[in-house]
Design a protein around this motif. Structure first.
Motif, PDB file in Angstrom:
ATOM      1  N   ARG A  81       1.741  -9.446   4.162  1.00 29.73           N
ATOM      2  CA  ARG A  81       1.424  -8.044   4.451  1.00 29.73           C
ATOM      3  C   ARG A  81       0.198  -7.927   5.354  1.00 29.73           C
ATOM      4  O   ARG A  81       0.114  -7.033   6.193  1.00 29.73           O
ATOM      5  N   PHE A  82      -0.773  -8.832   5.144  1.00 28.13           N
ATOM      6  CA  PHE A  82      -1.971  -8.834   5.994  1.00 28.13           C
ATOM      7  C   PHE A  82      -1.601  -9.074   7.455  1.00 28.13           C
ATOM      8  O   PHE A  82      -2.048  -8.348   8.354  1.00 28.13           O
ATOM      9  N   VAL A  83      -0.757 -10.075   7.700  1.00 26.35           N
ATOM     10  CA  VAL A  83      -0.354 -10.371   9.080  1.00 26.35           C
ATOM     11  C   VAL A  83       0.471  -9.220   9.651  1.00 26.35           C
ATOM     12  O   VAL A  83       0.285  -8.826  10.802  1.00 26.35           O
ATOM     13  N   ALA A  84       1.378  -8.658   8.842  1.00 21.62           N
ATOM     14  CA  ALA A  84       2.258  -7.594   9.329  1.00 21.62           C
ATOM     15  C   ALA A  84       1.481  -6.336   9.707  1.00 21.62           C
ATOM     16  O   ALA A  84       1.833  -5.654  10.686  1.00 21.62           O
TER      17      ALA A  84
ATOM     18  N   TYR B 112      -6.298  -7.559   1.140  1.00 24.63           N
ATOM     19  CA  TYR B 112      -6.229  -6.108   1.002  1.00 24.63           C
ATOM     20  C   TYR B 112      -7.484  -5.411   1.505  1.00 24.63           C
ATOM     21  O   TYR B 112      -7.441  -4.221   1.857  1.00 24.63           O
ATOM     22  N   ILE B 113      -8.595  -6.108   1.552  1.00 22.71           N
ATOM     23  CA  ILE B 113      -9.792  -5.542   2.197  1.00 22.71           C
ATOM     24  C   ILE B 113      -9.520  -5.343   3.692  1.00 22.71           C
ATOM     25  O   ILE B 113      -9.809  -4.283   4.265  1.00 22.71           O
ATOM     26  N   TYR B 114      -8.934  -6.372   4.322  1.00 23.08           N
ATOM     27  CA  TYR B 114      -8.594  -6.265   5.741  1.00 23.08           C
ATOM     28  C   TYR B 114      -7.499  -5.225   5.964  1.00 23.08           C
ATOM     29  O   TYR B 114      -7.533  -4.465   6.953  1.00 23.08           O
ATOM     30  N   ILE B 115      -6.516  -5.188   5.064  1.00 18.72           N
ATOM     31  CA  ILE B 115      -5.435  -4.202   5.197  1.00 18.72           C
ATOM     32  C   ILE B 115      -5.981  -2.780   5.099  1.00 18.72           C
ATOM     33  O   ILE B 115      -5.644  -1.903   5.901  1.00 18.72           O
TER      34      ILE B 115
ATOM     35  N   VAL C 254      -6.395   3.645  11.511  1.00 22.15           N
ATOM     36  CA  VAL C 254      -5.238   4.323  12.104  1.00 22.15           C
ATOM     37  C   VAL C 254      -5.545   5.809  12.225  1.00 22.15           C
ATOM     38  O   VAL C 254      -5.937   6.458  11.249  1.00 22.15           O
ATOM     39  N   SER C 255      -5.385   6.356  13.423  1.00 20.19           N
ATOM     40  CA  SER C 255      -5.744   7.751  13.663  1.00 20.19           C
ATOM     41  C   SER C 255      -4.826   8.712  12.919  1.00 20.19           C
ATOM     42  O   SER C 255      -5.266   9.761  12.446  1.00 20.19           O
TER      43      SER C 255
ATOM     44  N   SER D 153       1.539   2.157   2.067  1.00 23.65           N
ATOM     45  CA  SER D 153       2.505   2.337   0.985  1.00 23.65           C
ATOM     46  C   SER D 153       3.437   1.146   0.843  1.00 23.65           C
ATOM     47  O   SER D 153       4.007   0.913  -0.228  1.00 23.65           O
ATOM     48  N   THR D 154       3.606   0.363   1.921  1.00 19.83           N
ATOM     49  CA  THR D 154       4.442  -0.830   1.829  1.00 19.83           C
ATOM     50  C   THR D 154       3.820  -1.875   0.903  1.00 19.83           C
ATOM     51  O   THR D 154       4.506  -2.787   0.445  1.00 19.83           O
ATOM     52  N   CYS D 155       2.521  -1.730   0.635  1.00 16.21           N
ATOM     53  CA  CYS D 155       1.824  -2.676  -0.237  1.00 16.21           C
ATOM     54  C   CYS D 155       1.708  -2.174  -1.667  1.00 16.21           C
ATOM     55  O   CYS D 155       1.220  -2.899  -2.541  1.00 16.21           O
ATOM     56  N   GLY D 156       2.111  -0.923  -1.912  1.00 20.47           N
ATOM     57  CA  GLY D 156       1.925  -0.340  -3.240  1.00 20.47           C
ATOM     58  C   GLY D 156       2.624  -1.110  -4.333  1.00 20.47           C
ATOM     59  O   GLY D 156       2.058  -1.334  -5.414  1.00 20.47           O
TER      60      GLY D 156
END
Length: 309
Positions: free
Chosen positions: A122-125, A218-221, A228-229, A239-242
């Motif tokens: 998820r971090f890379v994505a 998740y800190i980086y995410i 994101v504006s 939400s993809t990480c929820g």
């Protein structure tokens, strides 16, 4: 049964969750329902991912592996509980107890590693979307999963061998529904300092390192999402990480509560309640958590159902 040394121990007695007949009947039914839901739910996820070519991505590759591990995880403990109830027996052989302990350790470690790998995915994505396909190659995904299996197996073998060297000369009654590290250490009449030291050092490293990797990811995410504006775009990315975060909190919360404090501070009631959460409830909830919050997975599931109909 009493014994004077390890060689004379032939079996342990698993007391289970309750000694009341009416409660035992209810618990048997609950465990059976949860086990069937776990197996069917996770196998369904594996089937859906394997049959839908759109889901042949790293994220779903890791999710299918997690589902397979969850089936193994639940199958390590629950069938023995159900069989003991049906046969009206609480006995488990010494070798069977160590075998159960080994596969339990493998399953716990694999869940641990896969949750960390999924966080990295998820971090890379989210943080490096343009490089996702070049970084998360199929070879890297297979390598990470294979390395996780090898590390988990070696770690489980270490703790199983350390347990096998102990002598058990007191009561052979385990106040639990499966052979776990803590209740077995309480039964030993020889020094368990080395076992406890390995749990709090090597075992802690094995568990804490992936957890730290998840936190850093998740800190980086979170940082990337906040930049994101568009609020809608940021919320969609996060939400993809929820689903993953929900499973992480449930899994690590119970693991830390059970294992990472001195054996003398444990109580059988609290340990049993916590282990039910991560050995039975968590594997059952994973398919629902991931499928309910994942539109791609729900769409693929509908396709499979319509195809069968």
């Amino acid at each position: 049964m009493r014994s004077t040394n390890q060689s004379s121990v032939s079996e342990f007695l698993l007391l289970g969750l309750s000694r009341q007949p009416q409660q035992q009947q209810l618990l048997f039914l609950l465990f059976l329902i949860m086990y069937l839901a776990t197996v069917l739910g996770n196998l369904l996820i594996i089937l859906v991912i394997s049959t839908d070519s759109h889901l042949h991505t790293p994220m779903y590759f890791f999710l299918s592996n997690l589902s397979f591990v969850d089936v193994c995880f639940s199958s390590t403990t629950v069938p023995k509980v159900l069989a003991n109830h049906i046969l009206s027996s609480q006995a488990i052989s010494f070798s069977g107890c160590l075998t159960q302990l080994y596969f339990l350790c493998v399953s716990v470690n694999m869940d641990n590693f896969l949750l960390a790998v999924m966080a990295y995915d998820r971090f890379v994505a989210i943080c490096h979307p343009l490089y996702y396909t070049t970084k998360m190659t199929h070879q890297l995904c297979v390598l990470m999963v294979s390395g996780s299996w090898v590390t988990a197996s070696l770690n489980a073998l270490l703790h199983t061998l350390l347990m096998a060297r102990l002598s058990f000369c007191g009561d052979n009654i385990i106040h639990h529904f499966f052979c776990d590290v803590t209740p077995l250490l309480k039964l030993s009449c020889t020094a368990t300092n080395l076992n406890e030291l390995m749990i709090l050092t090597e075992g802690a490293v094995i568990m804490v390192t992936p957890f730290v990797c998840i936190l850093i990811s998740y800190i980086y995410i979170t940082n990337a999402v906040l930049r994101v504006s568009s609020f809608r775009g940021g919320w969609k990315a996060f939400s993809t990480c929820g689903s993953h975060l929900a499973v992480v909190c449930l899994f690590y919360g119970t693991i830390i509560a059970v294992y990472f404090n001195p054996v003398s501070s444990h109580s059988s009631e609290k340990d049993t309640a916590a282990t039910v959460l991560y050995t039975v409830v968590t594997p059952m909830l994973n398919p629902f958590i991931y499928s309910l919050r994942n539109n791609d997975l729900k769409g693929a599931l509908r396709k499979v159902v319509h195809r069968k109909i």
